[in-house]
Scaffold this motif. Sequence first.
Motif, PDB file in Angstrom:
ATOM      1  N   THR A  63       0.751  -1.152   0.176  1.00 58.37           N
ATOM      2  CA  THR A  63      -0.124  -0.072  -0.069  1.00 58.37           C
ATOM      3  C   THR A  63       0.816   1.291  -0.052  1.00 58.37           C
ATOM      4  O   THR A  63       0.440   2.041  -0.644  1.00 58.37           O
ATOM      5  CB  THR A  63      -0.762   0.246   1.046  1.00 58.37           C
ATOM      6  OG1 THR A  63      -1.744  -1.061   1.207  1.00 58.37           O
ATOM      7  CG2 THR A  63      -1.818   1.351   1.182  1.00 58.37           C
ATOM      8  N   LEU A  64       2.039   1.092   0.835  1.00 57.30           N
ATOM      9  CA  LEU A  64       2.783   2.517   0.883  1.00 57.30           C
ATOM     10  C   LEU A  64       3.519   2.828  -0.473  1.00 57.30           C
ATOM     11  O   LEU A  64       3.806   3.685  -0.622  1.00 57.30           O
ATOM     12  CB  LEU A  64       3.626   2.372   2.072  1.00 57.30           C
ATOM     13  CG  LEU A  64       3.124   2.006   3.532  1.00 57.30           C
ATOM     14  CD1 LEU A  64       4.069   2.225   4.633  1.00 57.30           C
ATOM     15  CD2 LEU A  64       2.127   2.953   3.545  1.00 57.30           C
ATOM     16  N   ARG A  66       2.619   2.421  -3.272  1.00 55.08           N
ATOM     17  CA  ARG A  66       1.904   2.566  -4.702  1.00 55.08           C
ATOM     18  C   ARG A  66       2.089   4.072  -4.985  1.00 55.08           C
ATOM     19  O   ARG A  66       2.509   4.918  -4.508  1.00 55.08           O
ATOM     20  CB  ARG A  66       0.508   2.380  -4.258  1.00 55.08           C
ATOM     21  CG  ARG A  66      -0.269   1.233  -4.103  1.00 55.08           C
ATOM     22  CD  ARG A  66      -1.765   1.016  -3.833  1.00 55.08           C
ATOM     23  NE  ARG A  66      -2.178   1.872  -2.685  1.00 55.08           N
ATOM     24  CZ  ARG A  66      -3.252   1.870  -2.417  1.00 55.08           C
ATOM     25  NH1 ARG A  66      -4.276   1.186  -3.388  1.00 55.08           N
ATOM     26  NH2 ARG A  66      -3.552   2.672  -1.609  1.00 55.08           N
ATOM     27  N   ARG A  68       0.077   6.342  -5.654  1.00 53.41           N
ATOM     28  CA  ARG A  68      -1.009   7.168  -5.298  1.00 53.41           C
ATOM     29  C   ARG A  68      -0.518   7.799  -3.810  1.00 53.41           C
ATOM     30  O   ARG A  68      -0.671   9.015  -3.422  1.00 53.41           O
ATOM     31  CB  ARG A  68      -2.276   6.532  -4.989  1.00 53.41           C
ATOM     32  CG  ARG A  68      -3.522   7.415  -4.470  1.00 53.41           C
ATOM     33  CD  ARG A  68      -4.601   6.599  -4.190  1.00 53.41           C
ATOM     34  NE  ARG A  68      -5.716   7.582  -3.658  1.00 53.41           N
ATOM     35  CZ  ARG A  68      -6.816   7.235  -3.102  1.00 53.41           C
ATOM     36  NH1 ARG A  68      -7.065   5.939  -2.716  1.00 53.41           N
ATOM     37  NH2 ARG A  68      -7.738   8.138  -2.715  1.00 53.41           N
ATOM     38  N   THR A  69       0.593   6.989  -3.037  1.00 50.48           N
ATOM     39  CA  THR A  69       1.007   7.453  -2.006  1.00 50.48           C
ATOM     40  C   THR A  69       1.755   8.678  -2.257  1.00 50.48           C
ATOM     41  O   THR A  69       1.845   9.708  -1.539  1.00 50.48           O
ATOM     42  CB  THR A  69       1.805   6.257  -1.340  1.00 50.48           C
ATOM     43  OG1 THR A  69       1.131   5.192  -0.978  1.00 50.48           O
ATOM     44  CG2 THR A  69       2.222   7.054   0.035  1.00 50.48           C
ATOM     45  N   LEU A  72      -0.496  11.504  -2.600  1.00 50.13           N
ATOM     46  CA  LEU A  72      -0.979  11.924  -1.300  1.00 50.13           C
ATOM     47  C   LEU A  72       0.005  12.956  -0.927  1.00 50.13           C
ATOM     48  O   LEU A  72      -0.312  13.910  -0.191  1.00 50.13           O
ATOM     49  CB  LEU A  72      -1.102  11.023  -0.597  1.00 50.13           C
ATOM     50  CG  LEU A  72      -2.446  10.212  -1.147  1.00 50.13           C
ATOM     51  CD1 LEU A  72      -2.558   8.887   0.108  1.00 50.13           C
ATOM     52  CD2 LEU A  72      -3.676  11.073  -0.745  1.00 50.13           C
ATOM     53  N   PHE A 240      -3.912  13.131   3.035  1.00 50.86           N
ATOM     54  CA  PHE A 240      -3.742  11.867   3.886  1.00 50.86           C
ATOM     55  C   PHE A 240      -4.947  11.543   4.784  1.00 50.86           C
ATOM     56  O   PHE A 240      -5.332  10.366   4.887  1.00 50.86           O
ATOM     57  CB  PHE A 240      -2.216  12.054   4.622  1.00 50.86           C
ATOM     58  CG  PHE A 240      -1.170  11.717   4.199  1.00 50.86           C
ATOM     59  CD1 PHE A 240      -1.108  10.146   3.874  1.00 50.86           C
ATOM     60  CD2 PHE A 240      -0.443  12.359   3.516  1.00 50.86           C
ATOM     61  CE1 PHE A 240       0.048   9.474   3.459  1.00 50.86           C
ATOM     62  CE2 PHE A 240       0.684  11.728   2.801  1.00 50.86           C
ATOM     63  CZ  PHE A 240       0.866  10.111   2.649  1.00 50.86           C
ATOM     64  N   LEU A 260      -0.318   4.678   6.288  1.00 56.94           N
ATOM     65  CA  LEU A 260      -0.241   6.054   5.528  1.00 56.94           C
ATOM     66  C   LEU A 260      -0.144   7.067   6.919  1.00 56.94           C
ATOM     67  O   LEU A 260       0.351   8.071   6.844  1.00 56.94           O
ATOM     68  CB  LEU A 260      -1.708   6.146   5.284  1.00 56.94           C
ATOM     69  CG  LEU A 260      -1.816   5.252   3.831  1.00 56.94           C
ATOM     70  CD1 LEU A 260      -3.316   5.536   3.354  1.00 56.94           C
ATOM     71  CD2 LEU A 260      -0.893   5.751   2.846  1.00 56.94           C
ATOM     72  N   ILE A 263       3.516   7.544   7.478  1.00 62.62           N
ATOM     73  CA  ILE A 263       4.057   8.515   6.649  1.00 62.62           C
ATOM     74  C   ILE A 263       3.836   9.779   6.950  1.00 62.62           C
ATOM     75  O   ILE A 263       4.623  10.832   6.955  1.00 62.62           O
ATOM     76  CB  ILE A 263       3.367   8.196   5.059  1.00 62.62           C
ATOM     77  CG1 ILE A 263       4.001   6.916   4.759  1.00 62.62           C
ATOM     78  CG2 ILE A 263       4.165   9.479   4.133  1.00 62.62           C
ATOM     79  CD1 ILE A 263       3.696   6.590   3.370  1.00 62.62           C
TER      80      ILE A 263
END
Length: 566
Positions: A63-64, A66, A68-69, A72, A240, A260, A263
Motif C-alpha cells: 500500500t505504501l 503505490r 498514489r501514496t 498524497l 492523507f 499511511l 508517513i
Amino acid sequence: MTIGIGETPARARQLRDRRIRYARVGVPALVWIPAATLTVVSLIPLLYLVVRALGGGEDTLATLWRDRTLVLIQNTMLLALAVTASAAVLSLPLAWLTMSTDLPGRRLWSVLAALPIAIPSYVGAFTAVAAFGPRGALQSLLQPLFGIERLPEIYGFSGAWLVLTLYTYPYIYLSLRGVIGSLDPALEEAARSLGHGPWSTFFRITLPQLRPAMTSGALLTALYVLSDFGAVSLLNFDAFTRVIYNQYRLAFDRSAAAGLALILAGLTIVIVTAERVSRGPQRYHRSSAGTARPRRQVRLGRWKLVGLAYCGGLTLLTLGTPLAVIGYWLFQALRTGNPLALTWRAAWHSASVSLLAAALAVVAAFPIAVLLVRYTGWLSRTVEVPLWIGYALPGIVTALALVSFGARYLTPLYQTLAMLLLAYLIRFLPEAVGSLRASLLQVSPHLEEAGRSLGHPPLRVWLRVTAPLLWPGIASGGTLVFLTTIKELPVTLLLSPIGYDTLATEVWNATRELFWSHAALPALVLFLVAALPMGILTWRQQPAEQRRSAAASDRKHTGEPETSTW
C-alpha cells in the motif's frame, strides 16, 4: 557565533558562557521529569501505529509503495505550505493594525479577528460551498444582475486552500498579537535615530523579533492542515487524512491506514525540523538593564480607511458568511416547523471540558517551554518532536490508539472524563507550548538570576517573576487549546463517557444525516460558547497603556507627537 538583537560580541560571549553553566548544572528535576513524562504519553499514538502497521506485513508495504501514496504526499505538503504562507500574509498586518496603530475600534477588531478559530473546519467548508459554490447564494444574487448561471467549482485544492486559510490564520495572529504588545520600542527608536525609515526599521528590527511567534504559529497552522479531515473531505481534496479515514471506516483496513498515518508522522518530523532550523539560535530579550516602555500608537492618517476595509472584509469572509448561512438554516427550520432541539447539557459539557483541557495544557506546557528555551540541547530536541507528531496525527488515530491502550492497560479510566482529557492533552498541548515558548524568549534570564541571587528558590522565582511576564503567552495558549478542544470531533465521539454529548457531536449527528436545519442551532451555540471567553480574553489582554491610548484616540488628537505617521 550568532549575535542576537541589541547584543555586542562581548555580550554574546557572556550569554554563551551562561548557557554552558546551565548545561553544567543540569536540567532541574521539576523541568525534565514532567517533560519526559509528557513525551512518553505523546508517543502512545505513534506506538499504536507501529504495531498496527507491522501487523499488516507485506500488504502494508504494498500500500505504501503505490504511486498514489506519492501523490498524497505532494497534495498534503502543497496544501500545508500554501495555507501556512497565506495565513502568515493575512495575520501580520492584522496583528500590527490591532496592536500598534490608532485604527478605530481596534479592540473590537482584535476580538473579531481571533473568532474564526472557533468555527469547525467542516462547518466552514459547507458554508463556503453554500455561499460560493457553483449553485450557491452568490450565484443566485449574480444571475439576475449579470446573467451568470454557474460559478467556478470551489471543490478540490482551491476550495481547501481558501477554507483552511480563513479558519487557521488565528493561530499565527494570536501568537503575533501576544508578542507585538510586549516589544520594546527603544530598538525601533534607535533605528529611526540612525536614519532608517519606517519600512527599513520594520524589516530590520521589528520583524526579526516577531520570528519566534511567526514560526510557532506557522508550525501550528501547517500541522493543523496535516491533521484536518472535515474541510478536505467535504471539498473532495485527496489528502492523507481523508484517505486514512476511508481506510479505517470504509475499507476496514487498519494496517494500511496505520502505514499511511506513519508517513504523515514522517512529514510532521520534516516540518518540525524545518521550523527548528528557521528558528535559529538568536535571542529576543533585552540584553541591557532597564525597563521597556509601552509602545505608542502609530497614526494611520489617510490609511485608516484601508485598514478598516482590510479588517472588515476579512471579518465578512470568516464570520459573516458562516453566520449568514447558519441563520438561513435557522430560518428554514422555523419556516418548515422543524424542531429546534438543543441539549443545554451538551453546551455545558463542551464549555467545561474545554476549560479543563485548556488549564491542563497550560500547566503541562510550562516545564516543556522552560526546557526548550532555557536548556537547549539533545534533551529538548528529543522532547519536542513527539509532541508535534501527536498534534499532526488525525484525531481518529489518537482516539483509536487510546481506545486500544485504555481497554488493555487502563481499564478503570476507559470511557471516563480523565481519558478524554488525556486525549485532548496529546492532541493540543503543542498549541500551549508554542505560545509560551514565544513569550519566554522575550523574558531575560537576568530577572530569574536576580531572584535566585536574593535567596528565592527557582519555583518561587518562576511563580513570582517569570509567570506574570508570560501572561500574553498563557492567555494565547489557553485560548487556542480551548477553541480547538470545543470543536474537536473524532476524539470526542470515540472517547467521551456514555451519554456525554457535546455541541460538536450534536452538529455532527445532524449533518451526517443531512439535516442541516437541525444542526443550525447547535452550530450557532457552539460558536457563541467559544466566542464568549475568546472575546473576554482578547479584550482584557490589551495592556493598560494601550487602553488609555485607545480611549484617547476616540477623542480629538491632543497634538502629542507619535512614534511615526503613515
